[in-house]
Design a protein around this motif. Structure first.
Motif, mmCIF file in Angstrom:
data_model
loop_
_atom_site.group_PDB
_atom_site.id
_atom_site.type_symbol
_atom_site.label_atom_id
_atom_site.label_comp_id
_atom_site.label_asym_id
_atom_site.label_seq_id
_atom_site.Cartn_x
_atom_site.Cartn_y
_atom_site.Cartn_z
ATOM 1 N N ALA A 74 45.457 45.432 42.923
ATOM 2 C CA ALA A 74 46.761 46.018 42.610
ATOM 3 C C ALA A 74 46.652 46.972 41.429
ATOM 4 C CB ALA A 74 47.771 44.917 42.305
ATOM 5 N N GLY A 75 45.703 46.681 40.508
ATOM 6 C CA GLY A 75 45.548 47.531 39.342
ATOM 7 C C GLY A 75 44.844 48.849 39.645
ATOM 8 N N VAL A 76 43.843 48.793 40.522
ATOM 9 C CA VAL A 76 43.066 50.010 40.781
ATOM 10 C C VAL A 76 43.552 50.780 42.005
ATOM 11 C CG1 VAL A 76 41.011 49.089 39.668
ATOM 12 C CG2 VAL A 76 41.332 48.747 42.123
ATOM 13 N N ARG A 77 44.234 50.107 42.892
ATOM 14 C CA ARG A 77 44.707 50.790 44.103
ATOM 15 C C ARG A 77 46.108 50.265 44.481
ATOM 16 N NH1 ARG A 77 41.670 53.864 44.083
ATOM 17 N NH2 ARG A 77 40.046 54.095 45.653
ATOM 18 N N PRO A 78 47.130 50.658 43.725
ATOM 19 C CA PRO A 78 48.499 50.232 44.067
ATOM 20 C C PRO A 78 48.849 50.691 45.485
ATOM 21 C CG PRO A 78 48.427 51.261 41.901
ATOM 22 C CD PRO A 78 47.086 51.500 42.520
ATOM 23 N N GLY A 79 49.510 49.847 46.206
ATOM 24 C CA GLY A 79 49.870 50.180 47.581
ATOM 25 C C GLY A 79 48.946 49.547 48.602
ATOM 26 N N LEU A 80 47.831 48.980 48.129
ATOM 27 C CA LEU A 80 46.915 48.275 49.030
ATOM 28 C C LEU A 80 47.443 46.854 49.228
ATOM 29 C CD1 LEU A 80 44.182 49.069 50.368
ATOM 30 C CD2 LEU A 80 43.059 47.791 48.542
ATOM 31 N N VAL A 81 47.686 46.469 50.470
ATOM 32 C CA VAL A 81 48.265 45.161 50.764
ATOM 33 C C VAL A 81 47.164 44.194 51.194
ATOM 34 C CG1 VAL A 81 49.854 43.864 52.256
ATOM 35 C CG2 VAL A 81 50.465 46.159 51.447
ATOM 36 N N VAL A 82 47.087 43.066 50.507
ATOM 37 C CA VAL A 82 46.101 42.028 50.831
ATOM 38 C C VAL A 82 46.725 41.022 51.776
ATOM 39 C CG1 VAL A 82 44.721 40.146 49.890
ATOM 40 C CG2 VAL A 82 44.877 42.322 48.654
ATOM 41 N N ARG A 83 46.074 40.774 52.882
ATOM 42 C CA ARG A 83 46.598 39.826 53.874
ATOM 43 C C ARG A 83 46.101 38.418 53.650
ATOM 44 N NH1 ARG A 83 50.840 39.261 55.980
ATOM 45 N NH2 ARG A 83 50.812 41.516 56.368
ATOM 46 N N ARG A 84 44.833 38.269 53.301
ATOM 47 C CA ARG A 84 44.260 36.923 53.188
ATOM 48 C C ARG A 84 43.218 36.897 52.071
ATOM 49 N NH1 ARG A 84 40.464 33.694 56.697
ATOM 50 N NH2 ARG A 84 39.935 35.639 57.745
ATOM 51 N N VAL A 85 43.215 35.820 51.303
ATOM 52 C CA VAL A 85 42.224 35.637 50.236
ATOM 53 C C VAL A 85 41.649 34.233 50.350
ATOM 54 C CG1 VAL A 85 41.800 35.595 47.750
ATOM 55 C CG2 VAL A 85 43.498 37.176 48.689
ATOM 56 N N ARG A 86 40.345 34.138 50.264
ATOM 57 C CA ARG A 86 39.689 32.815 50.320
ATOM 58 C C ARG A 86 38.621 32.732 49.231
ATOM 59 N NH1 ARG A 86 37.344 30.129 55.769
ATOM 60 N NH2 ARG A 86 39.593 30.062 56.139
ATOM 61 N N ARG A 87 38.656 31.638 48.466
ATOM 62 C CA ARG A 87 37.590 31.404 47.484
ATOM 63 C C ARG A 87 36.390 30.814 48.223
ATOM 64 N NH1 ARG A 87 39.323 29.410 41.805
ATOM 65 N NH2 ARG A 87 40.174 27.567 42.813
ATOM 66 N N LEU A 88 35.262 31.488 48.111
ATOM 67 C CA LEU A 88 34.055 31.054 48.815
ATOM 68 C C LEU A 88 33.162 30.171 47.955
ATOM 69 C CD1 LEU A 88 33.054 34.402 50.578
ATOM 70 C CD2 LEU A 88 34.461 32.545 51.486
ATOM 71 N N HIS A 89 33.086 30.487 46.655
ATOM 72 C CA HIS A 89 32.208 29.734 45.751
ATOM 73 C C HIS A 89 32.818 29.694 44.352
ATOM 74 C CE1 HIS A 89 28.897 29.893 48.657
ATOM 75 N NE2 HIS A 89 29.181 31.170 48.809
ATOM 76 N N GLN A 90 32.459 28.639 43.613
ATOM 77 C CA GLN A 90 32.693 28.595 42.180
ATOM 78 C C GLN A 90 31.325 28.442 41.527
ATOM 79 O OE1 GLN A 90 35.994 26.256 40.644
ATOM 80 N NE2 GLN A 90 36.754 25.883 42.722
ATOM 81 N N TRP A 91 31.126 29.147 40.415
ATOM 82 C CA TRP A 91 29.791 29.192 39.819
ATOM 83 C C TRP A 91 29.807 28.696 38.384
ATOM 84 C CZ3 TRP A 91 26.376 29.915 43.464
ATOM 85 C CH2 TRP A 91 26.659 30.741 44.548
ATOM 86 N N ILE A 92 28.729 27.969 38.038
ATOM 87 C CA ILE A 92 28.503 27.483 36.680
ATOM 88 C C ILE A 92 27.166 28.030 36.205
ATOM 89 C CG2 ILE A 92 28.005 25.416 35.304
ATOM 90 C CD1 ILE A 92 29.912 23.873 37.063
ATOM 91 N N ASN A 93 27.126 28.453 34.956
ATOM 92 C CA ASN A 93 25.875 28.957 34.381
ATOM 93 C C ASN A 93 25.129 27.804 33.730
ATOM 94 O OD1 ASN A 93 23.924 30.110 32.560
ATOM 95 N ND2 ASN A 93 24.945 32.081 32.860
ATOM 96 N N VAL A 94 23.967 27.465 34.261
ATOM 97 C CA VAL A 94 23.135 26.392 33.708
ATOM 98 C C VAL A 94 21.792 26.985 33.303
ATOM 99 C CG1 VAL A 94 22.021 24.179 34.156
ATOM 100 C CG2 VAL A 94 24.272 24.655 35.139
ATOM 101 N N ASP A 95 21.582 27.095 31.997
ATOM 102 C CA ASP A 95 20.323 27.646 31.468
ATOM 103 C C ASP A 95 20.008 29.008 32.082
ATOM 104 O OD1 ASP A 95 20.017 25.336 29.953
ATOM 105 O OD2 ASP A 95 18.944 24.307 31.567
ATOM 106 N N GLY A 96 21.043 29.842 32.210
ATOM 107 C CA GLY A 96 20.843 31.189 32.716
ATOM 108 C C GLY A 96 20.819 31.301 34.219
ATOM 109 N N GLU A 97 20.914 30.159 34.895
ATOM 110 C CA GLU A 97 20.910 30.179 36.360
ATOM 111 C C GLU A 97 22.304 29.870 36.875
ATOM 112 O OE1 GLU A 97 18.753 27.958 40.165
ATOM 113 O OE2 GLU A 97 18.274 27.380 38.111
#
Length: 260
Positions: free
Chosen positions: A208-231
């Motif tokens: 919405a910030g970079v392209r106003p007028g673009l309509v999002v139909r569906r959003v899905r979270r695929l992964h959550q990430w944790i940083n462990v010792d740089g990995e």
């Protein structure tokens, strides 16, 4: 029997949330989990005091209407066990959840583990655009231009609400790579990794910030990430479990156990 002030252990549950259940709020989701754990007879630890509450700890809140293949919940339990499968029947637990929610895996974690809200540093999102409803072009060349614009930008300033006030944030440091996926049912798709610190960036806010007028139909979270010792690892992979084993039950379908 253990003292309620000192739960015997802590487990982390991975689950999915898809379909119509995506319109359930984060607060209602907590009630759903309280009921499901009780019906599945998981020995949840309760707080002390006049109004005891189950000791549950959720990760980053999933915005209402967003789907997820990677949600997590930490649960303190009042039972000694060698393997989480001893106290959590993942199939029975899935049967106690509404249609659209399924238990993916259960894992023991140390009680000293950092909370999910503190530990998760970024999320990978799938976004499907509604080409017919968008007020801007959404062809392949337009999506390539959008991707290039975002990745080449030194700063990306967007306006977000914070405590009732409009606040301008530079979110460029929070944007990882962006790739195009296969076209979806309603238009082009994008997959991007976005940071969660100091405040989680939603893909809808970015677009919405970079392209106003673009309509999002569906959003899905695929992964959550944790940083462990740089990995970069997912929350289940970050939990050391070698001492007590692990349980990765397959996704199950809902049965009759908690149908009523």
């Amino acid at each position: 029997m253990t003292n309620a002030d000192t739960p015997a252990g802590r487990i982390r549950i991975a689950y999915s949330k898809t379909g119509k259940i995506r319109f359930t709020s984060h607060r209602d989701l907590a009630r759903i989990w309280e009921r499901a754990l009780r019906r599945a007879e998981v020995p949840v630890s309760y707080s002390q005091g006049f109004s005891p509450r189950p000791r549950l700890s959720f990760g980053l809140a999933l915005p209402t209407s967003f789907e997820s293949a990677s949600e997590y919940l930490d649960v303190d339990v009042d039972a000694d066990f060698e393997d989480p499968a001893e106290i959590v029947d993942t199939a029975a637990l899935s049967q106690c959840l509404p249609v659209g929610m399924d238990t993916i895996a259960v894992w023991e974690i140390p009680r000293s583990s950092m909370s999910l809200q503190e530990a998760v540093t970024s999320c990978t999102w799938f976004v499907e655009i509604d080409a017919a409803s968008s007020e801007v072009p959404t062809g392949p060349a337009d999506m390539d231009a959008l991707r290039t614009e975002i990745l080449d930008a030194d700063t990306i300033e967007i306006t977000r609400k914070r405590k009732g006030r409009d606040v301008i944030d530079d979110v460029r440091p929070m944007v990882g790579d962006i790739v195009s996926g296969e076209p979806g049912e309603t238009g082009p798709t994008l997959v991007t990794e976005l940071g969660t610190k100091p405040r989680a960036l939603r893909p809808t806010d970015l677009l919405a910030g970079v392209r106003p007028g673009l309509v999002v139909r569906r959003v899905r979270r695929l992964h959550q990430w944790i940083n462990v010792d740089g990995e970069r690892v997912e929350p289940l992979d970050s939990a050391p479990v070698a001492a007590r084993g692990q349980s990765h039950a397959p996704q199950t379908t809902r049965g009759e156990l908690c149908a009523t």
